[in-house]
Write a protein that holds these residues in place. Sequence first.
Motif, PDB file in Angstrom:
ATOM      1  N   LEU A 148     -40.202  11.514   2.913  1.00 28.04           N
ATOM      2  CA  LEU A 148     -39.242  11.051   3.891  1.00 28.04           C
ATOM      3  C   LEU A 148     -39.517   9.486   4.299  1.00 28.04           C
ATOM      4  O   LEU A 148     -38.773   9.013   4.988  1.00 28.04           O
ATOM      5  CB  LEU A 148     -39.310  12.014   5.143  1.00 28.04           C
ATOM      6  N   GLY A 149     -40.775   9.363   4.256  1.00 23.26           N
ATOM      7  CA  GLY A 149     -41.293   7.886   4.837  1.00 23.26           C
ATOM      8  C   GLY A 149     -41.632   7.988   6.399  1.00 23.26           C
ATOM      9  O   GLY A 149     -41.860   8.937   6.977  1.00 23.26           O
ATOM     10  N   SER A 150     -41.707   6.787   6.894  1.00 20.79           N
ATOM     11  CA  SER A 150     -42.172   6.566   8.086  1.00 20.79           C
ATOM     12  C   SER A 150     -41.327   7.189   9.316  1.00 20.79           C
ATOM     13  O   SER A 150     -40.220   7.253   8.969  1.00 20.79           O
ATOM     14  CB  SER A 150     -42.221   5.009   8.410  1.00 20.79           C
ATOM     15  N   HIS A 151     -41.992   7.360  10.335  1.00 19.77           N
ATOM     16  CA  HIS A 151     -41.484   8.004  11.590  1.00 19.77           C
ATOM     17  C   HIS A 151     -40.186   8.940  11.258  1.00 19.77           C
ATOM     18  O   HIS A 151     -39.139   8.625  11.737  1.00 19.77           O
ATOM     19  CB  HIS A 151     -40.892   6.517  12.439  1.00 19.77           C
ATOM     20  N   VAL A 152     -40.828  10.255  11.222  1.00 14.68           N
ATOM     21  CA  VAL A 152     -39.868  11.400  11.110  1.00 14.68           C
ATOM     22  C   VAL A 152     -40.205  12.362  12.235  1.00 14.68           C
ATOM     23  O   VAL A 152     -41.411  12.477  12.555  1.00 14.68           O
ATOM     24  CB  VAL A 152     -39.750  11.977   9.730  1.00 14.68           C
ATOM     25  N   THR A 153     -39.286  13.174  12.651  1.00 18.09           N
ATOM     26  CA  THR A 153     -39.524  14.153  13.512  1.00 18.09           C
ATOM     27  C   THR A 153     -40.041  15.452  13.070  1.00 18.09           C
ATOM     28  O   THR A 153     -39.954  15.746  11.846  1.00 18.09           O
ATOM     29  CB  THR A 153     -38.468  14.495  14.627  1.00 18.09           C
ATOM     30  N   ALA A 154     -40.663  16.199  13.838  1.00 16.84           N
ATOM     31  CA  ALA A 154     -41.325  17.536  13.088  1.00 16.84           C
ATOM     32  C   ALA A 154     -40.095  18.429  12.679  1.00 16.84           C
ATOM     33  O   ALA A 154     -40.195  19.081  11.638  1.00 16.84           O
ATOM     34  CB  ALA A 154     -41.954  18.458  14.199  1.00 16.84           C
ATOM     35  N   TYR A 186     -43.987  11.326  13.331  1.00 19.51           N
ATOM     36  CA  TYR A 186     -45.181  11.552  12.214  1.00 19.51           C
ATOM     37  C   TYR A 186     -44.804  10.503  11.012  1.00 19.51           C
ATOM     38  O   TYR A 186     -43.667  10.368  10.660  1.00 19.51           O
ATOM     39  CB  TYR A 186     -45.006  13.003  11.578  1.00 19.51           C
ATOM     40  N   ASP A 187     -45.927   9.852  10.487  1.00 14.60           N
ATOM     41  CA  ASP A 187     -45.743   8.964   9.490  1.00 14.60           C
ATOM     42  C   ASP A 187     -47.031   8.993   8.552  1.00 14.60           C
ATOM     43  O   ASP A 187     -47.833   9.067   8.851  1.00 14.60           O
ATOM     44  CB  ASP A 187     -46.114   7.735  10.357  1.00 14.60           C
ATOM     45  N   ALA A 188     -46.395   9.101   7.209  1.00 15.63           N
ATOM     46  CA  ALA A 188     -47.756   9.440   6.317  1.00 15.63           C
ATOM     47  C   ALA A 188     -47.853   8.149   5.343  1.00 15.63           C
ATOM     48  O   ALA A 188     -48.859   7.974   4.564  1.00 15.63           O
ATOM     49  CB  ALA A 188     -47.328  10.443   5.069  1.00 15.63           C
ATOM     50  N   ARG A 189     -47.433   7.074   6.041  1.00 16.48           N
ATOM     51  CA  ARG A 189     -47.629   5.732   5.384  1.00 16.48           C
ATOM     52  C   ARG A 189     -49.081   5.237   5.720  1.00 16.48           C
ATOM     53  O   ARG A 189     -49.427   5.155   6.869  1.00 16.48           O
ATOM     54  CB  ARG A 189     -46.630   4.614   5.834  1.00 16.48           C
ATOM     55  N   GLN A 190     -49.846   4.969   4.647  1.00 19.19           N
ATOM     56  CA  GLN A 190     -51.273   4.481   4.892  1.00 19.19           C
ATOM     57  C   GLN A 190     -51.404   3.158   5.330  1.00 19.19           C
ATOM     58  O   GLN A 190     -52.324   2.915   5.877  1.00 19.19           O
ATOM     59  CB  GLN A 190     -51.866   4.915   3.466  1.00 19.19           C
ATOM     60  N   GLU A 191     -50.783   2.228   4.863  1.00 21.31           N
ATOM     61  CA  GLU A 191     -50.871   0.692   5.271  1.00 21.31           C
ATOM     62  C   GLU A 191     -50.832   0.772   6.663  1.00 21.31           C
ATOM     63  O   GLU A 191     -49.957   1.263   7.385  1.00 21.31           O
ATOM     64  CB  GLU A 191     -49.836  -0.022   4.608  1.00 21.31           C
ATOM     65  N   PRO A 192     -51.756  -0.019   7.300  1.00 25.76           N
ATOM     66  CA  PRO A 192     -51.621  -0.472   8.819  1.00 25.76           C
ATOM     67  C   PRO A 192     -50.435  -1.200   9.145  1.00 25.76           C
ATOM     68  O   PRO A 192     -49.800  -2.150   8.336  1.00 25.76           O
ATOM     69  CB  PRO A 192     -52.780  -1.494   8.737  1.00 25.76           C
ATOM     70  N   HIS A 193     -49.481  -0.273  10.084  1.00 28.97           N
ATOM     71  CA  HIS A 193     -48.320  -1.288  10.474  1.00 28.97           C
ATOM     72  C   HIS A 193     -48.205  -0.599  11.869  1.00 28.97           C
ATOM     73  O   HIS A 193     -48.529   0.287  12.167  1.00 28.97           O
ATOM     74  CB  HIS A 193     -47.325  -0.744   9.717  1.00 28.97           C
ATOM     75  N   GLN A 194     -47.164  -1.058  12.533  1.00 25.41           N
ATOM     76  CA  GLN A 194     -46.703  -0.957  13.937  1.00 25.41           C
ATOM     77  C   GLN A 194     -45.379  -0.340  13.923  1.00 25.41           C
ATOM     78  O   GLN A 194     -44.674  -0.277  12.558  1.00 25.41           O
ATOM     79  CB  GLN A 194     -46.946  -2.110  14.759  1.00 25.41           C
ATOM     80  N   HIS A 195     -44.635  -0.150  15.122  1.00 24.03           N
ATOM     81  CA  HIS A 195     -43.558   0.711  15.214  1.00 24.03           C
ATOM     82  C   HIS A 195     -42.541  -0.125  16.227  1.00 24.03           C
ATOM     83  O   HIS A 195     -43.257  -0.438  17.226  1.00 24.03           O
ATOM     84  CB  HIS A 195     -43.347   2.016  15.400  1.00 24.03           C
ATOM     85  N   GLY A 238     -32.783   4.313  20.309  1.00 20.29           N
ATOM     86  CA  GLY A 238     -33.786   4.973  19.805  1.00 20.29           C
ATOM     87  C   GLY A 238     -34.166   4.839  18.378  1.00 20.29           C
ATOM     88  O   GLY A 238     -35.292   5.390  18.091  1.00 20.29           O
ATOM     89  N   ARG A 239     -33.484   3.989  17.835  1.00 17.94           N
ATOM     90  CA  ARG A 239     -33.842   3.886  16.651  1.00 17.94           C
ATOM     91  C   ARG A 239     -35.128   3.082  16.095  1.00 17.94           C
ATOM     92  O   ARG A 239     -35.572   2.400  17.136  1.00 17.94           O
ATOM     93  CB  ARG A 239     -32.708   2.907  15.709  1.00 17.94           C
ATOM     94  N   VAL A 240     -36.011   3.578  15.174  1.00 15.15           N
ATOM     95  CA  VAL A 240     -37.348   3.341  14.967  1.00 15.15           C
ATOM     96  C   VAL A 240     -37.551   2.594  13.747  1.00 15.15           C
ATOM     97  O   VAL A 240     -36.922   2.882  12.925  1.00 15.15           O
ATOM     98  CB  VAL A 240     -38.253   4.384  14.951  1.00 15.15           C
ATOM     99  N   GLU A 241     -38.192   1.449  13.621  1.00 10.52           N
ATOM    100  CA  GLU A 241     -38.381   0.685  12.439  1.00 10.52           C
ATOM    101  C   GLU A 241     -39.843   0.390  12.241  1.00 10.52           C
ATOM    102  O   GLU A 241     -40.516   0.193  13.293  1.00 10.52           O
ATOM    103  CB  GLU A 241     -37.559  -0.355  12.207  1.00 10.52           C
ATOM    104  N   ASP A 242     -40.304   0.279  11.000  1.00  8.49           N
ATOM    105  CA  ASP A 242     -41.664   0.030  11.046  1.00  8.49           C
ATOM    106  C   ASP A 242     -41.785  -1.836  11.021  1.00  8.49           C
ATOM    107  O   ASP A 242     -40.756  -2.517  10.800  1.00  8.49           O
ATOM    108  CB  ASP A 242     -42.066   0.058   9.436  1.00  8.49           C
ATOM    109  N   VAL A 243     -42.908  -2.104  11.458  1.00 10.09           N
ATOM    110  CA  VAL A 243     -43.398  -3.435  11.819  1.00 10.09           C
ATOM    111  C   VAL A 243     -44.551  -3.927  10.868  1.00 10.09           C
ATOM    112  O   VAL A 243     -45.638  -3.002  11.238  1.00 10.09           O
ATOM    113  CB  VAL A 243     -43.422  -3.840  13.355  1.00 10.09           C
ATOM    114  N   ASP A 244     -44.549  -4.839  10.010  1.00  6.97           N
ATOM    115  CA  ASP A 244     -45.543  -5.228   9.391  1.00  6.97           C
ATOM    116  C   ASP A 244     -46.069  -6.488   9.588  1.00  6.97           C
ATOM    117  O   ASP A 244     -45.599  -7.553   9.291  1.00  6.97           O
ATOM    118  CB  ASP A 244     -45.319  -5.239   7.858  1.00  6.97           C
TER     119      ASP A 244
END
Lengths: 147, 147
Positions: B35-41, B85-94, B101-107
């Motif tokens: 699913l990638g980054s930032h998903v709900t339960a 929840y987020d299974a992405r291992q690389e350090p990143h922010q949101h 309410g949309r959420v995106e990764d910030v690298d």
Amino acid sequence: MMIEADTSDLAEALRARGRRVTSQRLVVLRELRRLGSHVTAEEVHAAVAESLPGVSAPTIYATLDLLVELGLVRRFATGGTAQLYDARQEPHQHVVCRSCGRVEDVDADLDVTLPEAAAAASGFQDLTAELVLQGLCGDCARRLSPV
Amino acid sequence: MMIEADTSDLAEALRARGRRVTSQRLVVLRELRRLGSHVTAEEVHAAVAESLPGVSAPTIYATLDLLVELGLVRRFATGGTAQLYDARQEPHQHVVCRSCGRVEDVDADLDVTLPEAAAAASGFQDLTAELVLQGLCGDCARRLSPV
DNA sequence: ATTGGTGCAAATCCTTTGCAATAGC
DNA sequence: GCTATTGCAAAGGATTTGCACCAAT
């Protein structure tokens, strides 16, 4: 209506935006400032109710939303269920104990220039940043692995 | 039970700790990674239910807690009610849009050395840091103040 | 006099709990 | 076989909603 001198900044901000100045709003901000950092809406409610018995939860929530919108209060979530509110103006971060849930202020320099720039590059504007640390507080560390 | 090769790290971590390897646990991690980054339960639940019909919400929550504890998944809150929840291992922010309410990764590079040191000085151990930016996404900015 | 704010009650949403049944070891 | 893990049902807590009344402008 004048509740206390040090919420006059709120009264002015409200008038400037054509929003009404109410005792609930002034007291919510006053109590938030008195309570200090990281308090729940429920704690604010209890504190405000001492001055304004009968004040309702929806009013507390609506007022907190408004204060956040006006930039007078910060809101953040810690993984606990309730959101926390903070009227402290100086830049600071928060640390949460993942065992007991206790929250403390952290006063350190934090440079969020790069993440803000990256978010801005993705089209985001008007950015604010909240850093939340999670860890084990001293008491819990001692309790969980006793000598 | 072997569900898919790329959750073998979880199986090993569970065995190493004497915890049981179950299909629920493997599928939750597999779906979270898919699913990638930032998903709900709830989103995880729906995705897992495709492979394991009848899987329950308490199992999803318990498994997510476990994965966070094992360090395979990050959990963070954005001001919306649900945790992400987020299974992405690389350090990143949101970054979260405060309007939609949309959420995106910030690298970006973020140095949390000083806040971590300050929290450690207050007795906290085993620290992790989450930076959440709040702002207006491009779409909402356009919608709220049209040309 | 207008209408934004408030209080009340209830609803909703997310998450956790208690307990019996199941499945991994 | 033992017991952690699961599923079910229900509870719990935080926040929001709908609507009528009140009070700031």
